[in-house]
Design an enzyme around this catalytic site. Structure first.
Site: not given
Lengths: 359, 359
Positions: A47, A70, A79, A163, A287
């Site tokens: 804002e 807020c 704000c 892997s 894993g």
């Protein structure tokens, strides 16, 4: 509001522990005179940026914002007071702020000051975009994504443990982008020992996500890419530290690695620690044993399985998940396939629990 | 020709060991006056049906047929003579017959009789539709499809062996339709002992595909649904029959189960036996050890993996494939995903070797 949501999304992955917020200001005649979004925690709220851009033209105008302004002093001033001071006549909101210090207080303050407040505009879309933030606020734990790459026959390694790499380069690039949307990436000690992973987004997120190792034994290498300082790292361990490992902990702490002593060396305890550290969304890249433990402790809210077009074979070869303790198929939970698509030559399957939302 | 190919496909799965063939007759003015297809081995050839329908109107007309008319006496008289006798002026073909007793001889006979012959019209499509037949003629072995159903984490059973049902009812219905396209369905002794499967198309193919058990030990139950006579069954074994199993063989033979003694209890030897028995396309629905052996002996030309939206977990749980003998990822063969789609809640992935065609 659609534009405000677009603006909010510009900071995807960079606002944690805060939500994504976007704002637009229209002048009294309905012309667009200001735009803003919350770019990072500690930075100005959406804002404030939009109102600054609008300046005097905000007077008598409309603020459209994806989250309730807020009303409390946090790292930035409230704000609501800025909105009122700017002379805004009408505020249009997507959703209330679930933060316990706001939670409707901002709306009440604006109305008390004589502003018109319209709530709930595109609320479902706004909630969807802040799904991880809302999950953390509601549960005290981050949203967890479990990711693995396997062959078409369900293997994450050859019988001899090899892997790298099962999936192709485009899928690996996708993993880097997925990490950029997460606040932390988690592995266990076994993955650290076996793969020595880097676990970064390759610069697609600043700061890089927190790299987390959860280790009970602390039987970890003294040299590892995770200790390289290229990105923040956290070593989490349980209450029992093997005597021969205290030296390693001291040395890693001196190297700048964060150390977290958990009340239990378990995924659930780690999730609470990471929520305290402001993580909204975390990625499990671990894993089979740790992945199964994370599932059993309800720390996984979405599964992203990359399926590579290869057949690896071999009963002893590693698989994605260790024992989940099921003895009948009726006990197994459904993980409906919410999205399936190709990434290069690999298939990506997103599975979400039946009532789950996209992470 | 497109219509002739459509007609040919009406007998999908029922013509083995013969190919699918369709034929259309146009009169001298180009009007459609006859249609026919080869419905089953031993039944009339496609041309004969189409010419019979056309009758006298075939004179001076065109025969469009997906396969070169035969010129040898098989179970039916040579079609070339019928074509010539009907007064056909022009023959349009998709492809030559690879049968060693034809192989261009039909085309030569027609031309010698003064007919115009146009070859190769929609040949690629015709070859694609008779892929399994052409494979068997070229290699002496049927085309093999390996099918499995697994969880998203690559399990074909729970750690305690429970496997019925991982996939949903729509995927199981799809398996029945897949069987209806195959001439034989193969399992090993382990699957027979563990699952007591029925292995039929549930009436979607007449006759049902041959149900085949490949067993080295012949340690098989005396009561099994495969011995029920609902569909033809074949028990294939190697050269060594354990003495205590001869009684079982005699009893099963008396019950009408076919017995095949192979020179070796191996997938390759079984494929040659099944080719001799007229199988063009076979389906491997076996456990991991036999599936891996079939792959290693090049008896699999397509993989159909059903992925169910469940997580089963458990390192000891059964997986699709036993050891393939790979020690590096570079050795593993690519099986590109040629088609991926949902069947109910399950995902179906078709993987073909890089140069492979759809089975």
């Amino acid at each position: 509001m659609a534009r405000a949501l677009q603006l909010a999304a510009l900071a995807e992955g960079r606002t944690s522990p805060n939500p994504l917020v976007g704002a637009v200001v229209l002048d009294a005649g309905g012309q667009l005179v200001g735009e803003g979004f919350h770019a990072r925690a500690g930075g100005p709220h959406a804002e404030v940026g939009a109102l600054a851009q609008a300046g005097e033209r905000a007077r008598g105008g409309t603020l459209i914002v994806t989250l309730e302004p807020c009303c409390h002093h946090g790292r930035t001033p409230p704000c609501c007071e800025a909105v009122i001071a700017a002379g805004i006549a009408r505020v249009v909101l997507a959703m209330a702020d679930p933060h316990p210090l706001v939670a409707g207080g901002g709306i009440a303050r604006l109305r008390a000051a004589g502003l018109e407040v319209i709530e709930g505009v595109m609320e479902a879309e706004a909630r969807r975009r802040n799904h991880a933030f809302l999950h953390r606020v509601a549960t005290g734990r981050p949203l967890g994504i479990l990711k693995w790459a396997m062959s078409l026959d369900g293997r994450t390694a050859l019988p001899n443990g090899v892997s790298q790499w099962i999936s192709g380069p485009k899928a690996r690039g996708w993993v880097h982008r997925l990490r950029a949307r997460c606040d932390a990436v988690i592995v266990g000690g076994g993955t650290l020992r076996a793969d020595d992973p880097l676990l970064t987004s390759r610069g697609q997120r600043t700061p890089e996500p927190l790299r987390v190792v959860l280790s009970r034994s602390l039987d970890l290498p003294t040299q590892a890419r995770l200790w390289n300082g290229a990105a923040p790292s956290l070593l989490a361990h349980g209450p029992d530290i093997p005597a021969e490992r205290t030296d390693l902990l001291v040395r890693l702490a001196q190297q700048g690695i964060d150390i977290a002593a958990l009340p239990a060396c378990e995924p659930a305890a780690l999730m609470e620690e990471l929520a305290r550290r402001g993580c909204n969304r975390v990625l499990w890249e671990c894993g089979p044993a740790l992945a199964a433990a994370a599932l059993r402790q309800d720390c996984v809210h979405a599964v992203a399985a990359v399926v590579a077009p290869r057949l690896l074979g071999g009963q002893p070869a590693r698989t994605p998940l260790g024992n989940l303790g099921h003895t009948s198929l009726a006990e197994t939970r459904l993980w409906p396939l919410a999205q399936v698509g190709m990434i290069g030559d690999d298939l990506l399957c997103w599975a979400l629990p039946s009532a789950g939302a996209f992470p």
